[in-house]
Design an enzyme around this catalytic site. Sequence first.
Site, PDB file in Angstrom:
ATOM      1  CB  CYS A  82      -0.986  -0.029   1.167  1.00 29.60           C
ATOM      2  SG  CYS A  82      -2.344   1.162   0.992  1.00 29.60           S
ATOM      3  CG  HIS A 192      -4.108  -3.393   2.716  1.00 26.28           C
ATOM      4  ND1 HIS A 192      -3.177  -2.956   3.640  1.00 26.28           N
ATOM      5  CD2 HIS A 192      -4.683  -2.283   2.194  1.00 26.28           C
ATOM      6  CE1 HIS A 192      -3.201  -1.631   3.684  1.00 26.28           C
ATOM      7  NE2 HIS A 192      -4.097  -1.207   2.807  1.00 26.28           N
ATOM      8  CD  GLU A 194      -2.277  -6.127   5.269  1.00 27.47           C
ATOM      9  OE1 GLU A 194      -2.560  -4.941   5.510  1.00 27.47           O
ATOM     10  OE2 GLU A 194      -1.635  -6.484   4.258  1.00 27.47           O
TER      11      GLU A 194
END
Length: 228
Positions: A82, A192, A194
Amino acid sequence: MIDIAVVDYGMGNLRSVSKALEHVAPSVSVSVTSDPDVIAKAGRIVFPGVGAMPDCIHELEARGLREAVIEASKTKPFLGICLGMQALFEFSEEGNVAGLGIMPGKVLRFPNELMVDEKGEKLKVPHIGWNEVHQVQQHPLWTGIPEGSRFYFVHSYYVEAGTPDLVAAFTVYPFPFTSAVARDNVFAVQFHPEKSQAAGLTLLGNFVIWDGKVTQGSCQPEDGTCSF
């Protein structure tokens, strides 16, 4: 030696990133750190970020991390996430600030006049939610991730790479923008991983076993674990 250093400059979803890395590779040592010496000694670097570019650059300099990040990007397997991707470039319209200059290119704001879908309806900025990522170059970090897989995005600015060979993937919102870049030992994504469920965990698992050149090991997308 720390296997993976997650760079802590006060801006980023660091707990989620570190927990995701620990999930895909429980035997790997992950350290969230703002210590340049730890970063210098770590085997791999993750450079995440959430927030505004001017604050990012200020915090890196204030904490003595700017040069540590630049040096790490030259030799170690390096993953930007990001804002951590955007900071790699030369300039950002967000605050009109210089980035780290690790890669050629600039960061631009989604232009209001173009933010309309095919039905003529206004699209929101920031771009938030799931979107398809289209791979345009082969890379070890795409192993086990089907073309067009969906990842989770939150951003108002996007990268315009200085050379086409940097682009590893693009996403459409409403025009194609660069959603991943790659060069040598550096790989960076606008989304992202994650927060992107199986596809994101697979990408992180691929990074954990990547030596900066070739894949070593395999990842299983169905359970998000990797073998070494």
